[in-house]
Design an enzyme around this catalytic site. Structure first.
Site, mmCIF file in Angstrom:
data_model
loop_
_atom_site.group_PDB
_atom_site.id
_atom_site.type_symbol
_atom_site.label_atom_id
_atom_site.label_comp_id
_atom_site.label_asym_id
_atom_site.label_seq_id
_atom_site.Cartn_x
_atom_site.Cartn_y
_atom_site.Cartn_z
ATOM 1 N N ASP A 1 21.303 20.275 7.316
ATOM 2 C CA ASP A 1 20.286 20.992 8.062
ATOM 3 C C ASP A 1 20.482 22.494 7.863
ATOM 4 O OD1 ASP A 1 18.396 21.661 10.334
ATOM 5 O OD2 ASP A 1 18.543 19.498 10.613
ATOM 6 N N HIS B 1 17.536 24.805 14.255
ATOM 7 C CA HIS B 1 17.208 23.409 13.963
ATOM 8 C C HIS B 1 18.466 22.566 13.751
ATOM 9 C CE1 HIS B 1 15.422 20.027 11.658
ATOM 10 N NE2 HIS B 1 14.280 20.352 12.233
ATOM 11 N N SER C 1 12.226 15.307 13.300
ATOM 12 C CA SER C 1 13.551 15.912 13.137
ATOM 13 C C SER C 1 14.433 15.613 14.332
ATOM 14 C CB SER C 1 13.434 17.432 12.989
ATOM 15 O OG SER C 1 13.095 17.813 11.688
#
Length: 704
Positions: free
Chosen positions: A141, A214, A489
């Site tokens: 990520d 994220h 996600s």
């Protein structure tokens, strides 16, 4: 049905405040990054190591070409920068299987454990996990914010002896930031820099540090430590913990400000395999290129090493054929909602009311009605103005007004929405299939159902970076420890965490066995037996949206029967697709060749679900083999079909097991009305039960 369901299906939403940002466009160049797949077994004996052979092959076409990466595990080969002519020349060199251009990938952007039944009352379901676990969850990520309390190692024992990894130092990141919880932190930037130039370290950390948020969010969702008093600006206050909160975390930063590049992704997967992770969580996808894209190839190598790979299905719903990451050796995860919501109400001048969701925490709006304007009528851009894309609105036409923007693009960029809202729990019905969650049928192989299942992916509270505010915008100066965001996600790391839990209880299970347990115990109806709702249509969801259903970890730990798969099974699947030896070698890194005397069929892949693409025939036969993991017993089959256009028969109808690990096979015959028009669909189920376990498989039929 509540008005919140109805309003969520609309193709527009309302905004009060708009933040603007700019796009970055890199300059084009004659050179491009290529990933070169090599037949390692063909290395001439004159070379002592494959890396020397790779370098010699590259120098044969360009003396100045830079070797960005050499891959040892995810693939056999390397990444380099070449002109198109040099790439063509390299393709003619001995031992070179393929030379593929770089791809750009994109990210798919608490109360969750309670919603999944993973509370203290069910702790005994995972007795082998103890205060800490030797299971390692690797997350590819945007990196990690190591100071987050979600990565505290308080109470953890020594780092597992099987762990072969470590931590990279770099911008604002020292190796001492890793600990017994965050046991690995790497970054991979050569592919990014080859295209964009050197990282501007004043704006972006050239290190494992997460400047975007994220990666921290997904890692803590999968395996974050217990943190009391977690909330976002007062919303969703409570105790946050990852799904497998006792597991260890290894972060692999492969995504940067302008995206994630396949050479860096492969390097991250290569290192994760080498360092011995048990689970890989990947919430990103790129352009669909069959099963030879970076994620699919790397996941195949991971699967061979016993690593469970979960990937997000994508956020391109509710459109058909939009699902991503569909390789059958990957567990593909769609998104559903929690039983928690953040309601807000918009009242128009004509009295119409629209209930939606808001996390707005600014000053209260005036009590009087505000002027209302459609973005398309206040824009300087006839093409994109209605979407409120950055730079498209005329300030004097929108200032002080509520702006209606059509759905599309980054919603956070469009503004912080409406008025203050509270936290509401026990929302019913829940879960529902999220509108954005990508849908099937499978765009590459329609006879393999994707997505596999759904998990919570809407309004998920998890740890956040300290580098940006909760909106992720440069203009947002707020800093928070936790953030609430949505996307597949977010659903993907839920399944990664569940896989880690199952791995801790059943260390002998293969990745396919773990996926089977999660799929065959998933539910597609509520407790009142009504089907899960699709928020996009406010009608029952179908297996093209929810796959096998919503995960149910408390039953997955003891599924009764599993559908297992081996490397040989997946190779047979590729043969059934008529892949030639070169393509199979790219994926498998071996010299496997399909047996010309054998008949291969996609219908025989031992998958836990059934999908049939009707192409003119009336009858289709599928074979499956189940392995008993629940003790001696007799299983009887039950089939359902929603229409008369589909008839399902199973032979034999009873499977008797005398011992654990015993295998039994059965054949399914699907009889369909082949005259139905193209685009038609029909659904059903096949369930095996011994009175204690229910082993369910969805059936999806599509007429092409």
């Amino acid at each position: 049905m509540s008005s919140s369901f109805l309003s969520s299906t609309a193709s527009f939403f309302f905004i009060v405040l708009l933040y603007l940002s700019s796009f970055h466009v890199s300059d084009g160049a004659q050179q491009a990054t290529y990933i070169v797949h090599m037949a390692k077994s063909q290395m001439p004996s004159s070379f002592d190591h494959h890396s020397l052979w790779y370098d010699s092959s590259l120098r044969s076409v360009s003396e100045s070409a830079e070797m960005l990466y050499t891959y040892n595990n995810a693939i056999h080969g390397f990444a380099t920068r070449l002109t198109p002519e040099e790439a063509d020349s390299l393709m003619t060199q001995p031992g070179v299987i393929s030379v593929q251009p770089e791809q750009r990938y994109e990210l798919h952007t608490t109360r969750t454990p309670l919603f999944l039944g993973l509370d203290v009352h069910n702790a005994g379901l995972f007795p082998e996990t103890g205060p800490s676990s030797d299971v390692v969850v690797g997350v590819l990520d945007t990196g990690v914010w190591p100071e987050s309390k979600s990565f505290s190692d308080k109470g953890y024992g020594p780092i597992p002896p099987t762990w072969k990894g470590g931590c990279d130092a770099g911008t604002r990141f020292t190796t001492s930031l890793c600990n017994r919880k965050l046991i690995g932190a790497r970054f991979f930037v050569r592919g990014y820099e080859a295209i964009n130039g050197p990282v501007d370290e004043s704006k972006e950390s050239k290190s494992p540090r997460d400047d975007e948020g994220h990666g921290t969010h997904t890692a803590s969702t999968a395996a974050g430590s217990v943190v009391e008093g977690a909330n976002l600006l007062g919303f969703a206050n409570g105790t946050a913990r990852g799904i497998a909160y006792r597991a260890r975390v290894a972060a692999y930063k492969v995504c940067w400000k302008t995206g994630c590049f396949s050479s860096d992704i492969l390097a991250g997967m290569d290192k994760a395999i080498e360092e011995n992770v048990n689970v890989l969580s990947i919430s990103l996808s790129g352009r669909r290129t069959g099963y030879t894209d970076a994620t699919a190839i790397g996941a195949f190598a991971a699967m061979e090493s016993g690593i469970f790979v979960s990937c997000s299905a994508g956020n391109n719903g509710p459109f058909s054929f939009s699902v991503a990451n569909v390789a059958p050796w990957i567990t593909t995860v769609g998104a559903g909602t929690l039983d928690r919501d953040f309601p807000a109400l918009v009242i128009l001048g004509n009295g119409n009311k629209y209930t939606g969701v808001s996390l707005f925490k600014g000053d209260a709006l005036p009590s009087k009605l505000l002027p209302f304007v459609y973005a398309g009528n206040a824009s300087n851009n006839a093409t994109y103005g209605n979407f409120c894309f950055p730079g498209t609105l005329i300030p004097e036409k929108v200032k002080g007004k509520i702006v209606m923007c059509e759905k599309g693009g980054n919603r956070v960029e469009k503004g912080e929405v409406v008025k203050a809202a509270g936290t509401v729990v026990n929302v019913r019905p829940s879960p529902v299939l999220a509108a954005f969650s990508s849908r099937g049928p499978n765009p590459i192989t329609p006879n393999i159902l994707k997505p596999d299942l759904i998990a919570p992916g809407v309004n998920i509270l998890a740890a956040w970076t300290g580098a940006v505010g909760p909106s992720g915008l440069a203009s947002d100066t707020r800093r928070v420890e936790f953030n609430i965001i949505s996307g597949t996600s977010m659903s993907c790391p839920h399944v990664s965490g569940l896989a880690a839990l199952l791995k801790s209880v059943h260390p002998e299970w293969s990745p396919a066995a773990i996926r089977s347990a999660l799929m065959t115990t998933a539910y597609s109806t509520y407790k009142d037996e009504q089907p899960i709702i699709d928020i996009a249509t406010v009608k029952p969801s179908t297996p093209f949206g929810h796959g096998a259903g919503h995960v149910s970890p408390t039953t997955a730990v003891n599924p009764g029967l599993i559908y297992d798969l081996t490397t040989a099974d997946y190779l047979g699947f590729l043969c059934a697709l008529k892949y030639n030896s070169s393509l199979i070698r790219i994926i498998s890194r071996g010299n496997y060749a399909c047996d010309p005397s054998k008949t291969y069929s996609v219908a025989d892949l031992n998958y836990p679900s059934f999908a049939v693409n009707v192409d003119g025939s009336d009858t289709y036969k599928y074979t499956r083999t189940v392995t008993n993991v629940g003790g001696a017993g007799s299983y009887s089959v039950k089939v359902t079909s929603e229409t008369t256009a589909l008839k399902i028969s199973v032979e034999p109808a009873v499977l008797n097991f005398k011992e654990v690990n015993e295998k039994k096979s059965y054949e399914v015959t699907f009889t369909v009305d082949s005259s139905k028009p193209s685009g038609s669909n029909s659904f059903g189920t096949i369930e095996w039960s011994d009175g204690k376990h229910v082993v369910a498989s969805p059936v999806a039929i599509s007429w092409s």
